[in-house]
Design an enzyme around this catalytic site. Structure first.
Site, mmCIF file in Angstrom:
data_model
loop_
_atom_site.group_PDB
_atom_site.id
_atom_site.type_symbol
_atom_site.label_atom_id
_atom_site.label_comp_id
_atom_site.label_asym_id
_atom_site.label_seq_id
_atom_site.Cartn_x
_atom_site.Cartn_y
_atom_site.Cartn_z
ATOM 1 N N HIS A 50 0.832 -1.204 0.000
ATOM 2 C CA HIS A 50 0.000 0.000 0.000
ATOM 3 C C HIS A 50 0.868 1.257 0.000
ATOM 4 O O HIS A 50 1.569 1.526 0.962
ATOM 5 C CB HIS A 50 -0.868 -0.045 1.268
ATOM 6 C CG HIS A 50 -1.766 1.116 1.456
ATOM 7 N ND1 HIS A 50 -1.614 2.012 2.492
ATOM 8 C CD2 HIS A 50 -2.847 1.530 0.758
ATOM 9 C CE1 HIS A 50 -2.564 2.923 2.417
ATOM 10 N NE2 HIS A 50 -3.329 2.654 1.388
ATOM 11 N N ARG A 51 0.864 1.977 -1.126
ATOM 12 C CA ARG A 51 1.736 3.141 -1.332
ATOM 13 C C ARG A 51 3.214 2.723 -1.213
ATOM 14 O O ARG A 51 4.064 3.485 -0.770
ATOM 15 C CB ARG A 51 1.412 4.273 -0.354
ATOM 16 C CG ARG A 51 -0.085 4.608 -0.265
ATOM 17 C CD ARG A 51 -0.379 5.759 0.666
ATOM 18 N NE ARG A 51 -1.789 5.743 1.081
ATOM 19 C CZ ARG A 51 -2.340 6.555 1.954
ATOM 20 N NH1 ARG A 51 -1.613 7.498 2.515
ATOM 21 N NH2 ARG A 51 -3.610 6.449 2.288
ATOM 22 N N GLU A 77 1.030 -0.845 -4.930
ATOM 23 C CA GLU A 77 -0.210 -0.053 -5.023
ATOM 24 C C GLU A 77 0.107 1.428 -5.156
ATOM 25 O O GLU A 77 1.055 1.929 -4.516
ATOM 26 C CB GLU A 77 -1.040 -0.278 -3.756
ATOM 27 C CG GLU A 77 -2.475 0.181 -3.853
ATOM 28 C CD GLU A 77 -2.800 1.549 -3.255
ATOM 29 O OE1 GLU A 77 -3.957 1.995 -3.389
ATOM 30 O OE2 GLU A 77 -1.899 2.171 -2.652
ATOM 31 N N ASP A 79 -1.880 5.518 -6.047
ATOM 32 C CA ASP A 79 -3.059 6.338 -6.331
ATOM 33 C C ASP A 79 -2.685 7.269 -7.483
ATOM 34 O O ASP A 79 -1.689 8.000 -7.391
ATOM 35 C CB ASP A 79 -3.429 7.149 -5.083
ATOM 36 C CG ASP A 79 -3.655 6.240 -3.893
ATOM 37 O OD1 ASP A 79 -4.718 5.627 -3.822
ATOM 38 O OD2 ASP A 79 -2.733 6.128 -3.043
ATOM 39 N N HIS A 92 -1.218 10.227 -3.217
ATOM 40 C CA HIS A 92 -2.475 9.883 -2.555
ATOM 41 C C HIS A 92 -3.389 11.074 -2.298
ATOM 42 O O HIS A 92 -4.568 11.062 -2.658
ATOM 43 C CB HIS A 92 -2.192 9.164 -1.219
ATOM 44 C CG HIS A 92 -3.444 8.831 -0.484
ATOM 45 N ND1 HIS A 92 -4.038 9.679 0.433
ATOM 46 C CD2 HIS A 92 -4.265 7.753 -0.570
ATOM 47 C CE1 HIS A 92 -5.147 9.130 0.885
ATOM 48 N NE2 HIS A 92 -5.313 7.966 0.301
ATOM 49 N N GLU A 170 -5.163 2.836 -8.186
ATOM 50 C CA GLU A 170 -6.441 3.420 -7.769
ATOM 51 C C GLU A 170 -6.652 4.784 -8.425
ATOM 52 O O GLU A 170 -5.733 5.599 -8.508
ATOM 53 C CB GLU A 170 -6.472 3.600 -6.245
ATOM 54 C CG GLU A 170 -7.788 4.249 -5.802
ATOM 55 C CD GLU A 170 -7.924 4.459 -4.309
ATOM 56 O OE1 GLU A 170 -7.013 4.051 -3.543
ATOM 57 O OE2 GLU A 170 -8.935 5.043 -3.897
ATOM 58 N N GLN A 220 -8.629 -0.099 -9.381
ATOM 59 C CA GLN A 220 -9.501 0.025 -8.207
ATOM 60 C C GLN A 220 -10.039 1.439 -8.077
ATOM 61 O O GLN A 220 -9.368 2.408 -8.444
ATOM 62 C CB GLN A 220 -8.733 -0.353 -6.935
ATOM 63 C CG GLN A 220 -7.319 0.176 -6.914
ATOM 64 C CD GLN A 220 -6.685 0.323 -5.541
ATOM 65 O OE1 GLN A 220 -7.338 0.224 -4.520
ATOM 66 N NE2 GLN A 220 -5.402 0.603 -5.522
#
Ligand code: G3P
Ligand code: CA
Length: 340
Positions: A50-51, A77, A79, A92, A170, A220
């Protein structure tokens, strides 16, 4: 007599725990879950960085992703947002205030949205020093001056090691970036992530190969319209419909489930709302369940029993350890190897 009472209590509690665990196994059977993931080319119990390995390095920066990749996470992952001059970047927050020195470089623009900055302006920002100030115990001199990454730089990191992780992207605010889903898919197609084959070879049998498998990209979003765009423009790419307590309150859980089923999108609950019977409904509909953001061993163990098929985590190292995939290199060695 007292001993007998204690023995009875312990047997009773043991029986309840056994029944509970059995119910959890029955409503979310592992065989079925593994099969759903296998069909998409997604590892069962996917470990999604995550990140990046963002517990140890500034989120969505080079060292965070290099560390996650070389530890052996299944997915990196990020954003995705867009600059004023149309470049896709990994970041993010809506604004630059929390993770850069925008206040010093562009005074008065702290609350401005990311898309009001050109890439050249973003390149002037330091995206690492905030981490050193906030987490002195994890600070590294080399983190200061880190740059915000473009999508292309992120993709180069993903393919650049012996491990070949997939990418899990994402789009958080699609309404602010008209056409971004289509653009993202175009770029991923151009780079061979969608619809093509990588010629990249793996570094050995113990290496992660998700990045050269059919499940190498997952898209996502919390936004159902954006998930529908993923379906429209990249129907063969697995997608995840994210939700948390806020989305349940706004839309109702049944609507969320119906949307996910309609888009054949995986289910992406936050840890707080990833309930066994809900996960079970998703599995019965043939959907995989990836839960965010899990950074503790007990949470991962409990949620695995509750039906989670993978986890977004800031601590890929911890989850790798839980699932018996101990990284071959230490965090310190990986940082040192890359000059951090
Ligand atoms: O993408 C899964 C998870 O990252 C969603 O939450 O806010 O960390 O992007 P957030
Ligand atoms: Ca995210």
């Amino acid at each position: 007599m007292v001993k007998r009472i204690w023995a009875a209590v312990i047997i009773f509690i043991g029986a309840i725990v056994f029944i509970l665990i059995s119910v959890l196994w029955i409503i979310n059977p592992e065989g079925k879950r593994a099969e759903i993931c296998r069909k998409h080319g997604i590892p069962f119990r996917a470990i999604i960085a995550h990140r990046g390995a963002s517990f140890y390095a500034p989120e969505e920066t080079e060292p965070s992703y290099l560390l996650a990749r070389d530890l052996g996470a299944d997915y990196l992952e990020a954003d995705i947002q867009r600059t004023k001059d149309g470049v896709l970047i990994a970041l993010h927050d809506d604004t630059l205030e929390r993770t850069t020195n925008v206040a010093a470089v562009f005074p008065g623009r702290e609350k401005d949205y990311v898309e009001t900055f050109t890439l050249a302006e973003l390149r002037k920002l330091d995206a690492g020093s905030w981490f050193n100030a906030k987490f002195p115990e994890k600070a590294r001199k080399s983190f200061s001056g880190l740059k915000i990454l473009t999508l292309e730089e992120f993709l180069r990191i993903a393919v650049g090691g012996s491990h070949k992780p997939g990418i899990y992207l994402e789009i958080k605010s699609p309404k602010r970036f008209p056409g971004i889903a289509r653009r993202l898919i175009e770029i991923l197609t151009r780079f061979g992530w969608i619809g093509g084959e990588f010629s990249a070879s793996t570094g050995g049998t113990d290496m992660v190969t998700v990045g050269i498998s059919s499940g190498r990209v997952i898209l996502q979003s919390f936004d159902p319209e954006c998930v529908a765009e993923f379906t429209q423009y990249a129907p063969s790419v697995p997608r995840l419909y994210l939700y948390g307590a806020e989305e349940i309150e706004k839309a109702g859980w049944q609507t969320i489930l119906r949307t996910a089923i309609g888009q054949k999108a995986g289910f992406g609950p936050s840890g707080y709302v990833a309930m066994p019977f809900k996960n079970s409904e998703a599995h019965r509909a043939g959907l995989f369940v990836h839960v965010y953001t899990i950074n503790k061993a007990w949470q991962a163990r409990a949620l695995s029993l509750f039906g989670a098929d993978g986890f977004f985590t800031d601590r890929a190292d911890l989850l790798l350890e839980i699932y018996g995939r101990r990284p071959s290199e230490t965090i310190g060695n990986i940082f040192a190897k890359h000059g951090y």
